[in-house]
Design a protein around this motif. Structure first.
Motif, PDB file in Angstrom:
ATOM      1  N   ARG A 138       0.872  -1.179   0.000  1.00 51.55           N
ATOM      2  CA  ARG A 138       0.000   0.000   0.000  1.00 51.55           C
ATOM      3  C   ARG A 138       0.905   1.224   0.000  1.00 51.55           C
ATOM      4  O   ARG A 138       1.877   1.286   0.750  1.00 51.55           O
ATOM      5  CB  ARG A 138      -0.891   0.035   1.227  1.00 51.55           C
ATOM      6  CG  ARG A 138      -1.820   1.238   1.207  1.00 51.55           C
ATOM      7  CD  ARG A 138      -2.699   1.323   2.452  1.00 51.55           C
ATOM      8  NE  ARG A 138      -3.677   2.375   2.335  1.00 51.55           N
ATOM      9  CZ  ARG A 138      -3.442   3.674   2.502  1.00 51.55           C
ATOM     10  NH1 ARG A 138      -2.226   4.093   2.770  1.00 51.55           N
ATOM     11  NH2 ARG A 138      -4.399   4.564   2.393  1.00 51.55           N
ATOM     12  N   VAL A 139       0.583   2.172  -0.858  1.00 53.16           N
ATOM     13  CA  VAL A 139       1.370   3.400  -0.943  1.00 53.16           C
ATOM     14  C   VAL A 139       0.484   4.562  -0.510  1.00 53.16           C
ATOM     15  O   VAL A 139      -0.610   4.756  -1.050  1.00 53.16           O
ATOM     16  CB  VAL A 139       1.904   3.633  -2.375  1.00 53.16           C
ATOM     17  CG1 VAL A 139       2.708   4.919  -2.445  1.00 53.16           C
ATOM     18  CG2 VAL A 139       2.756   2.441  -2.817  1.00 53.16           C
ATOM     19  N   LEU A 140       0.954   5.304   0.472  1.00 48.14           N
ATOM     20  CA  LEU A 140       0.252   6.482   0.951  1.00 48.14           C
ATOM     21  C   LEU A 140       0.687   7.667   0.091  1.00 48.14           C
ATOM     22  O   LEU A 140       1.864   8.024   0.077  1.00 48.14           O
ATOM     23  CB  LEU A 140       0.592   6.734   2.417  1.00 48.14           C
ATOM     24  CG  LEU A 140      -0.068   7.942   3.063  1.00 48.14           C
ATOM     25  CD1 LEU A 140      -1.580   7.759   3.129  1.00 48.14           C
ATOM     26  CD2 LEU A 140       0.498   8.165   4.443  1.00 48.14           C
ATOM     27  N   ILE A 141      -0.247   8.226  -0.656  1.00 48.16           N
ATOM     28  CA  ILE A 141       0.040   9.366  -1.518  1.00 48.16           C
ATOM     29  C   ILE A 141      -0.739  10.562  -0.989  1.00 48.16           C
ATOM     30  O   ILE A 141      -1.964  10.505  -0.874  1.00 48.16           O
ATOM     31  CB  ILE A 141      -0.339   9.077  -2.987  1.00 48.16           C
ATOM     32  CG1 ILE A 141       0.458   7.868  -3.507  1.00 48.16           C
ATOM     33  CG2 ILE A 141      -0.094  10.310  -3.866  1.00 48.16           C
ATOM     34  CD1 ILE A 141       0.070   7.402  -4.897  1.00 48.16           C
ATOM     35  N   LYS A 142       0.005  11.630  -0.676  1.00 49.50           N
ATOM     36  CA  LYS A 142      -0.613  12.849  -0.153  1.00 49.50           C
ATOM     37  C   LYS A 142      -0.210  14.031  -1.011  1.00 49.50           C
ATOM     38  O   LYS A 142       0.877  14.061  -1.581  1.00 49.50           O
ATOM     39  CB  LYS A 142      -0.185  13.106   1.292  1.00 49.50           C
ATOM     40  CG  LYS A 142      -0.770  12.114   2.278  1.00 49.50           C
ATOM     41  CD  LYS A 142      -0.457  12.517   3.701  1.00 49.50           C
ATOM     42  CE  LYS A 142      -1.145  11.573   4.682  1.00 49.50           C
ATOM     43  NZ  LYS A 142      -0.906  11.989   6.069  1.00 49.50           N
ATOM     44  N   ASP A 143      -1.103  15.043  -1.036  1.00 51.77           N
ATOM     45  CA  ASP A 143      -0.770  16.271  -1.749  1.00 51.77           C
ATOM     46  C   ASP A 143      -0.140  17.263  -0.782  1.00 51.77           C
ATOM     47  O   ASP A 143       0.068  16.960   0.400  1.00 51.77           O
ATOM     48  CB  ASP A 143      -1.982  16.844  -2.488  1.00 51.77           C
ATOM     49  CG  ASP A 143      -3.091  17.352  -1.578  1.00 51.77           C
ATOM     50  OD1 ASP A 143      -2.875  17.508  -0.352  1.00 51.77           O
ATOM     51  OD2 ASP A 143      -4.191  17.622  -2.093  1.00 51.77           O
ATOM     52  N   GLN A 144       0.160  18.456  -1.274  1.00 53.03           N
ATOM     53  CA  GLN A 144       0.883  19.408  -0.418  1.00 53.03           C
ATOM     54  C   GLN A 144       0.035  19.959   0.726  1.00 53.03           C
ATOM     55  O   GLN A 144       0.580  20.545   1.662  1.00 53.03           O
ATOM     56  CB  GLN A 144       1.491  20.536  -1.234  1.00 53.03           C
ATOM     57  CG  GLN A 144       0.536  21.534  -1.795  1.00 53.03           C
ATOM     58  CD  GLN A 144       1.254  22.579  -2.648  1.00 53.03           C
ATOM     59  OE1 GLN A 144       2.216  22.275  -3.343  1.00 53.03           O
ATOM     60  NE2 GLN A 144       0.788  23.799  -2.598  1.00 53.03           N
ATOM     61  N   LEU A 145      -1.265  19.726   0.702  1.00 53.76           N
ATOM     62  CA  LEU A 145      -2.127  20.121   1.817  1.00 53.76           C
ATOM     63  C   LEU A 145      -2.271  19.006   2.852  1.00 53.76           C
ATOM     64  O   LEU A 145      -2.963  19.170   3.847  1.00 53.76           O
ATOM     65  CB  LEU A 145      -3.508  20.532   1.304  1.00 53.76           C
ATOM     66  CG  LEU A 145      -3.561  21.737   0.355  1.00 53.76           C
ATOM     67  CD1 LEU A 145      -4.995  21.992  -0.115  1.00 53.76           C
ATOM     68  CD2 LEU A 145      -2.980  22.981   1.021  1.00 53.76           C
ATOM     69  N   GLY A 146      -1.623  17.859   2.579  1.00 53.99           N
ATOM     70  CA  GLY A 146      -1.711  16.727   3.497  1.00 53.99           C
ATOM     71  C   GLY A 146      -2.926  15.854   3.267  1.00 53.99           C
ATOM     72  O   GLY A 146      -3.218  14.970   4.063  1.00 53.99           O
ATOM     73  N   ILE A 147      -3.635  16.087   2.173  1.00 45.56           N
ATOM     74  CA  ILE A 147      -4.827  15.306   1.828  1.00 45.56           C
ATOM     75  C   ILE A 147      -4.405  14.107   0.989  1.00 45.56           C
ATOM     76  O   ILE A 147      -3.518  14.209   0.142  1.00 45.56           O
ATOM     77  CB  ILE A 147      -5.837  16.184   1.059  1.00 45.56           C
ATOM     78  CG1 ILE A 147      -6.337  17.311   1.976  1.00 45.56           C
ATOM     79  CG2 ILE A 147      -6.994  15.362   0.515  1.00 45.56           C
ATOM     80  CD1 ILE A 147      -7.135  18.384   1.270  1.00 45.56           C
ATOM     81  N   GLU A 148      -5.062  12.972   1.210  1.00 42.02           N
ATOM     82  CA  GLU A 148      -4.799  11.760   0.444  1.00 42.02           C
ATOM     83  C   GLU A 148      -5.803  11.693  -0.719  1.00 42.02           C
ATOM     84  O   GLU A 148      -6.923  11.214  -0.546  1.00 42.02           O
ATOM     85  CB  GLU A 148      -4.932  10.530   1.349  1.00 42.02           C
ATOM     86  CG  GLU A 148      -4.473   9.251   0.728  1.00 42.02           C
ATOM     87  CD  GLU A 148      -4.554   8.072   1.691  1.00 42.02           C
ATOM     88  OE1 GLU A 148      -4.299   6.953   1.230  1.00 42.02           O
ATOM     89  OE2 GLU A 148      -4.881   8.244   2.882  1.00 42.02           O
ATOM     90  N   PRO A 149      -5.407  12.182  -1.912  1.00 36.94           N
ATOM     91  CA  PRO A 149      -6.354  12.245  -3.022  1.00 36.94           C
ATOM     92  C   PRO A 149      -6.611  10.902  -3.698  1.00 36.94           C
ATOM     93  O   PRO A 149      -7.569  10.766  -4.461  1.00 36.94           O
ATOM     94  CB  PRO A 149      -5.698  13.222  -4.003  1.00 36.94           C
ATOM     95  CG  PRO A 149      -4.245  13.094  -3.728  1.00 36.94           C
ATOM     96  CD  PRO A 149      -4.122  12.776  -2.263  1.00 36.94           C
TER      97      PRO A 149
END
Length: 166
Positions: A138-149
């Protein structure tokens, strides 16, 4: 833990370099090895035996029509994180292969994306002691706001290299 392969030895050596240049050196190594990821601009922030942390800036060449990181580039980022981490453990006489990826796009991302892939002790042991097999990462991908899109899961396999007759 033994250095099982060339990649492991190179990364271990890079990780002894001064902190300010490690990411640059890891990114250079990765970009030369995986040309497509290098072309897209995937940056390696950190890599060790248990975790890979990669980043992809939201630049024009990886954007979609609404200005966020393209879905395919997002998938590439997760594949890169999980594959680079797996590569730290697969012996040189094995070939790692991406078997499948499940990605659910949940919401629009904002800015750069960061992907973190991790392996636990049982997964590492399985990779290192199996002639062939597979592992789900599982890969946790987050944007620069810390949201997982996105929610992303990658299944990797490895098989013995076919030896050419002498």
């Amino acid at each position: 833990m033994p250095s099982l392969n060339k990649l492991n030895r190179l990364v271990t050596k890079i990780n002894t370099a001064p902190v300010f240049c490690r990411s640059w050196l890891l990114t250079l190594l990765f970009g030369r090895t995986i040309k497509f990821a290098g072309t897209a601009g995937v940056q390696v922030e950190a890599l060790d035996l248990r975790q890979a942390k990669l980043r992809l800036a939201n630049r024009r060449k990886v954007q979609n029509h609404i200005g966020s990181v393209h879905a395919a580039a997002t998938a590439l980022l997760g594949e890169s994180a999980s594959g680079f981490l797996l590569g730290m453990h697969v012996a040189d006489d094995k070939i790692p292969l991406l078997k499948s990826m499940q990605i659910q796009y949940l919401k629009r991302s904002t800015g750069a994306l960061t992907a973190v892939a991790q392996l636990d002790d049982a997964q590492i042991s399985h990779i290192q002691h199996s002639d062939k097999g597979e592992v789900v990462i599982r890969v946790l991908i987050k944007d620069q706001l810390g949201i997982e899109p996105v929610e992303a899961v990658y299944t990797w396999a490895w098989i013995p290299k076919v030896r050419k007759p002498a």
